[in-house]
Write an enzyme that holds these catalytic residues in place. Sequence first.
Site, short mmCIF file in Angstrom:
data_model
loop_
_atom_site.label_atom_id
_atom_site.label_comp_id
_atom_site.label_asym_id
_atom_site.label_seq_id
_atom_site.Cartn_x
_atom_site.Cartn_y
_atom_site.Cartn_z
N THR A 146 -3.15 -1.35 2.02
CA THR A 146 -3.77 -1.47 0.69
C THR A 146 -2.76 -2.21 -0.19
OG1 THR A 146 -3.03 0.78 0.18
CG2 THR A 146 -5.33 0.49 0.83
N LYS A 168 0.10 3.15 7.17
CA LYS A 168 -0.01 2.48 5.89
C LYS A 168 0.24 3.51 4.80
CE LYS A 168 -2.77 2.54 3.07
NZ LYS A 168 -3.09 3.37 1.82
N THR A 179 1.07 10.13 1.44
CA THR A 179 -0.32 9.71 1.37
C THR A 179 -0.47 8.47 2.17
OG1 THR A 179 -0.67 10.64 -0.72
CG2 THR A 179 -2.19 8.95 -0.05
N GLU A 259 5.48 1.45 -3.63
CA GLU A 259 5.09 0.66 -4.80
C GLU A 259 6.20 0.56 -5.83
OE1 GLU A 259 1.61 2.63 -6.18
OE2 GLU A 259 0.29 1.61 -4.76
N ASN A 378 0.71 0.84 -11.03
CA ASN A 378 -0.21 1.98 -11.06
C ASN A 378 -0.98 2.12 -12.37
OD1 ASN A 378 -0.03 3.31 -8.44
ND2 ASN A 378 2.16 3.25 -8.94
N THR A 383 -8.18 -1.53 -12.44
CA THR A 383 -8.84 -2.28 -13.51
C THR A 383 -8.79 -3.78 -13.24
OG1 THR A 383 -6.80 -2.13 -14.76
CG2 THR A 383 -8.54 -0.59 -15.31
#
Lengths: 383, 383
Positions: A146, A168, A179, A259, A378, A383
Amino acid sequence: MSVTAPKGFRAAGVAAGLKTDGGRDVAVVINDGPSRAAAGVFTRNRIKAAPVVWSQQVVKGGRVRATILNAGGANACTGSPGFQDTHATAEHVAEALADSAAEIAVCSTGLIGERLAMPQLLAGADAAIAEAARDGGLAAADAIRTTDSVAKIAFKRGEGYTIGGMAKGAGMLAPSMATMLSVVTTDADLTAEQCDRLLRATTARTFDRVDADGCTSTNDTVLLMASGAAGVTPDEEEFAALLTQVCDDLARQLIADAEGATKSIAIETVGAASEDDALTVSRAIARNSLFKCAIYGEDPNWGRVLGAVGTTDAAFEPDHLNVAINGVWICRGGAVGDDRSKVDLSPREVTVTVDLAAGSAAATVHTTDLTVAYVHENSAYST
Amino acid sequence: MSVTAPKGFRAAGVAAGLKTDGGRDVAVVINDGPSRAAAGVFTRNRIKAAPVVWSQQVVKGGRVRATILNAGGANACTGSPGFQDTHATAEHVAEALADSAAEIAVCSTGLIGERLAMPQLLAGADAAIAEAARDGGLAAADAIRTTDSVAKIAFKRGEGYTIGGMAKGAGMLAPSMATMLSVVTTDADLTAEQCDRLLRATTARTFDRVDADGCTSTNDTVLLMASGAAGVTPDEEEFAALLTQVCDDLARQLIADAEGATKSIAIETVGAASEDDALTVSRAIARNSLFKCAIYGEDPNWGRVLGAVGTTDAAFEPDHLNVAINGVWICRGGAVGDDRSKVDLSPREVTVTVDLAAGSAAATVHTTDLTVAYVHENSAYST
């Protein structure tokens, strides 16, 4: 080398149109046997995505013929229509393989709360099954990304058998389990009971000790699929050690690619009265925003480490605590220790060592710093 | 109007050179009686700063003549020399007031792990005591600021008496208690036992329900000092209500000024089986980095809300959960609800409502968003 490193497995990753960027987004891992023993470990979040609920049922049977995975949608918080989508996906794959849907595991990752684009997903499943091949492991690992910037794969060879894996996960990385999705394969001959026992013990010490942001997801899944194609019944101790190496390797790749992170931080707690105490302390530090900001700023702020330690119920005396950052014991006996200017925080790899001076147990949790890029990524994700 | 709004109190705030910017950094609040009943509530962090350890002993006696406070250094993790510094400070103030050090409370805030500059602090204490006056409340509130951008004060009038208060705290804001110092004064006549009971009940529902970043500090202190100078024994219920209003007002000022925040977020959990469940759920959301980033990005990401709810042990059924953001029920029955485009996240004030559909209890926790400015401020604080 990925999930197809062991014999008996075919895999593929294809672009089905679920990701808006046109990248690969549907993967399949097919076990051609002769055995199909399997086990799974899943998120402990009580909000479980439809594919988690489904796959938990599948692995209870101890057999998995194939796993179908998609990025571009988590199929979480989608109610019973979402569960029907997962069920339909498993049925579709089963039909293509002339097998039973009860032995098809399903994994999904992406945004929560939206239905999957089923026509695209099912067409992608057909394409992936058609393409599935012995060299498809890397494409499969690519398809489940992702926000991961790179595909994560690992493998190890044992005495006459191989373990391979892909994973992943770049955000929402926390226990219970980072996660993440991971499929680990082996051509060793194992019973379903062995798969379950070995996988639980291994994830508890690898994926469960990765904690990027304290956020537990709805979709965490680690599957172990054993084909028996090598015709070897492994020494269980050796197999467990190799499986741990593969899972640890994958877990560290997750942290290395988390991230927005600029630091990979190992938080070792030593001198603990129990391993549970050590884990509790390491986790409390790994989840402390102020500490994580300090490391981002390359500031060896041991006060924030103690502040986090003090929130736990681990056995320790405040004035016996010692803290080292990258090997410099800047806190001794709960107060200032060696010269903090000796701490070099410029490398990406950072090690924080907390000595509780209360016993001989130890544990390490791997985390990241809290960065401007993490907040950017994040705050803009959906959006 | 601040801690000197009630009769019987003098206060001052002076610049003693502890802060590098030359601002006020030492404050004193003196109770001239006739009564000096007092109570305190302190951090639950097991790493307690020297002034916390000291002041806990002081309030056990039920009497406080004066509180001396400093910014520019937390005097935490400073070992027994640090405790001796606190002790010496109390003795110094007691001597200047011709009183007992056992009735002098001490509060410190600032960096952890460094000794205080004692000559400056003691000179500042002398200056503050010399300046202490009936109009000194605002200067005292100003002197205890660290990264606070504004002084926080509040007051309320009851039947013949007044309650006043000041507070500081902009980071490390979390229960147990927001990381903060606060002194609340009243000229009502209360026993020490009443002070203790009323203060504990009030902080549990006000300061304890502020959680900016989940980080609990070493120095949290809330003191209640009662002078009895109004000659009024208050109705306890009325007093409790006014005290709650003062503390709630101060607590909200802390959130409104929290480091780097662009949003003040009220997280209401309703329909809970118990108030504890409601609090647990509100807190889990308040501590979820991904949710806090989403609000910073003005993204009504209810999936992250459910992801946080699912980590708790509160009573609920996943497919009965409802979530509203700013009044729009974008999640109904654990799945997508009303149109998310109807949610207006542009105002600073944000309300997230989680309906557990499991009972009638409710609780609200106040938090902030996780922003680029928070990371900047906390990665550079001590360097």
